[in-house]
Design an enzyme around this catalytic site. Structure first.
Site, PDB file in Angstrom:
ATOM      1  N   GLY A 207       0.378  -6.581   8.951  1.00 35.55           N
ATOM      2  CA  GLY A 207       1.585  -6.392   9.759  1.00 35.55           C
ATOM      3  C   GLY A 207       1.326  -5.449  10.904  1.00 35.55           C
ATOM      4  N   ASN A 208       2.386  -4.971  11.513  1.00 35.93           N
ATOM      5  CA  ASN A 208       2.239  -3.967  12.573  1.00 35.93           C
ATOM      6  C   ASN A 208       3.425  -3.010  12.519  1.00 35.93           C
ATOM      7  OD1 ASN A 208       4.384  -5.014  14.418  1.00 35.93           O
ATOM      8  ND2 ASN A 208       3.051  -6.814  14.394  1.00 35.93           N
ATOM      9  N   ARG A 209       3.430  -2.042  13.408  1.00 35.25           N
ATOM     10  CA  ARG A 209       4.400  -0.949  13.294  1.00 35.25           C
ATOM     11  C   ARG A 209       5.754  -1.237  13.936  1.00 35.25           C
ATOM     12  NH1 ARG A 209       2.034   3.952  11.843  1.00 35.25           N
ATOM     13  NH2 ARG A 209      -0.221   4.034  12.064  1.00 35.25           N
TER      14      ARG A 209
END
Ligand SMILES: Cc1cc2nc3c(=O)[nH]c(=O)nc-3n(C[C@H](O)[C@H](O)[C@H](O)COP(=O)(O)O)c2cc1C
Length: 394
Positions: A207-209
């Site tokens: 995922g990412n932030r």
């Protein structure tokens, strides 16, 4: 919402105290709130509470001589951009359905040409009674907007349908109705938000932030300026906003599919989502075990959303970069045929992810406009100012 007027009708439901929060939230959004309480509502909450919260007089009597609206009760109906009845008793729904106007609130409801939003609250048996069912159907057919009631614990004991809807849900509809004549009225805008989850195995993902806050702020601001909004959202911890179409997705491939469908006939696409560039080639069908000292994941490129959708008159992209922000954003503008790029500089502390504020630059063919650090909602409004003028040109 400045200069908008809401007449808030409060009736004799035990949920009347929750209308205080609604009045407060509307007032905090710069809406002028005139509270009209039925006589029975005043047994449950004092008018002084609404007066203090809204900073305005509260009307309780049709013939009260101190009330400036008493002589011309219709002026309240005329002043309203929206009438909200929250909570609405079974009794007031019956009066509304039959055009009864025997107190200030029901007179106002009969005299107004403003949209009416109703949030009923009552015991399940009252809500399910054939009389109430018929009244609700008649009111819906007349174009009255209902929010709730929700299912849950009831003050009268037990659980069931009849609970006052969450204030956020009432506000979503209220803001949508108040914004119906805004500068984006009639425009169909698709907004993407949040990050994507690319499965590694049934338990893990890449995922990412991205928190989704920027995209959600844009979608809500567009709704409140009259747009018909579709929000395509990756997984986030945010509340699903109302007053718009909401398409939840998880992966980049799902995001692409959803956007492809949503942009048919759209006027603008604002892509605030942080879509994965790479995804595991072959996600494991069962949980990966920590047997090996190291693990190599093979990734493949995901499809480019912009490269695979049809023509949308106005396209806005986002660029988050750790270096050469403006240069990279300019490249993105050119290569992807965007009308506007919103550029975020990502620092060591991973700002702007998850924060309620942001500092961005708006980049188009003509140049770069650096916006001062501001709340994401404020930045959303500035982005939509650009979208509104691009739409006029398009
Ligand atoms: C403590 C209390 C709580 C009540 N709660 C509700 C309610 O949640 N919903 C409802 O429809 N009626 C409720 N009632 C009944 C209404 O107050 C009653 O129907 C009244 O005539 C409504 O008047 P109004 O619609 O003019 O405010 C409640 C009554 C009492 C005494």
């Amino acid at each position: 919402m400045a200069e908008r007027t809401v007449v808030l009708g409060v009736t004799g439901s035990i949920a009347a105290y929750k209308a205080v929060d609604l009045a407060s939230r509307l007032t905090q959004s710069n809406v002028v709130v005139h509270t009209v309480m039925t006589k029975n509502a005043t047994h449950l909450v004092g008018p002084a509470t609404f007066r203090a919260i809204t900073g305005r007089p509260v009307s309780t009597e049709m013939f009260e001589l101190t009330n400036p609206f008493a002589i011309e009760h219709v002026s309240l109906a005329d002043a309203a951009d929206l009438v909200i009845v929250a909570p609405a008793t079974a009794n007031v729904l019956a009066k509304m359905a039959n055009g009864i106007a025997d107190d200030l609130l029901t007179c106002t409801l009969l005299a107004t040409r403003a949209p009416v939003l109703v949030a009923p609250a009552m015991h399940t048996a009252m809500w399910e009674h054939p009389a109430t069912r018929e009244n609700v159907e008649r009111l819906r057919a007349r174009g009255i907007t209902f929010v709730g009631p929700a299912v849950g614990r009831l003050a009268s004991g037990g659980t069931g349908i009849g609970r006052f809807a969450p204030v956020e849900e009432i506000l979503d509809e209220a803001f949508r109705l108040l914004g119906r004549h805004g500068d984006l009225a009639g425009r169909r805008i698709v907004v993407t938000a949040g990050g994507t989850h690319e499965p590694v195995d049934p338990i893990r993902f890449l995922g990412n932030r991205s928190s989704g806050k920027m995209g959600y702020a844009i979608a809500e601001a567009a709704r409140d300026r009259g747009a018909d909004v579709t929000l395509v959202s990756g997984p986030t911890a945010l509340r699903t906003p109302g007053g718009m179409r909401f398409l939840p997705v998880a992966t980049a491939a799902e995001m692409l599919d959803a956007v492809r469908g949503a942009v048919v006939n759209a006027d603008a696409l604002v892509m605030a989502a942080a879509v994965a560039d790479y995804t595991p080639d072959a996600p494991a069908v069962s949980k990966l075990k920590k047997t090996d000292p190291s693990l190599v994941l093979h990734l493949k490129r995901t499809a480019d959303v912009l490269g695979s959708i049809g023509d949308v008159p106005v396209k806005v992209g986002f660029a988050a970069e750790t270096e050469n922000l403006i240069e990279n954003a300019r490249d993105k503008l050119r290569q992807k045929g965007l009308d506007l790029v919103v550029a975020n500089l990502v620092g060591k502390d991973s700002a702007p992810f998850g924060s309620d504020a942001n500092e961005v630059a708006l980049i188009d063919k003509r140049g770069v406009e650096e916006l001062p650090r501001a709340a994401k909602r404020e930045i959303a409004e500035r982005i939509l100012d650009r979208v509104a003028s691009l739409l006029v040109k398009a």
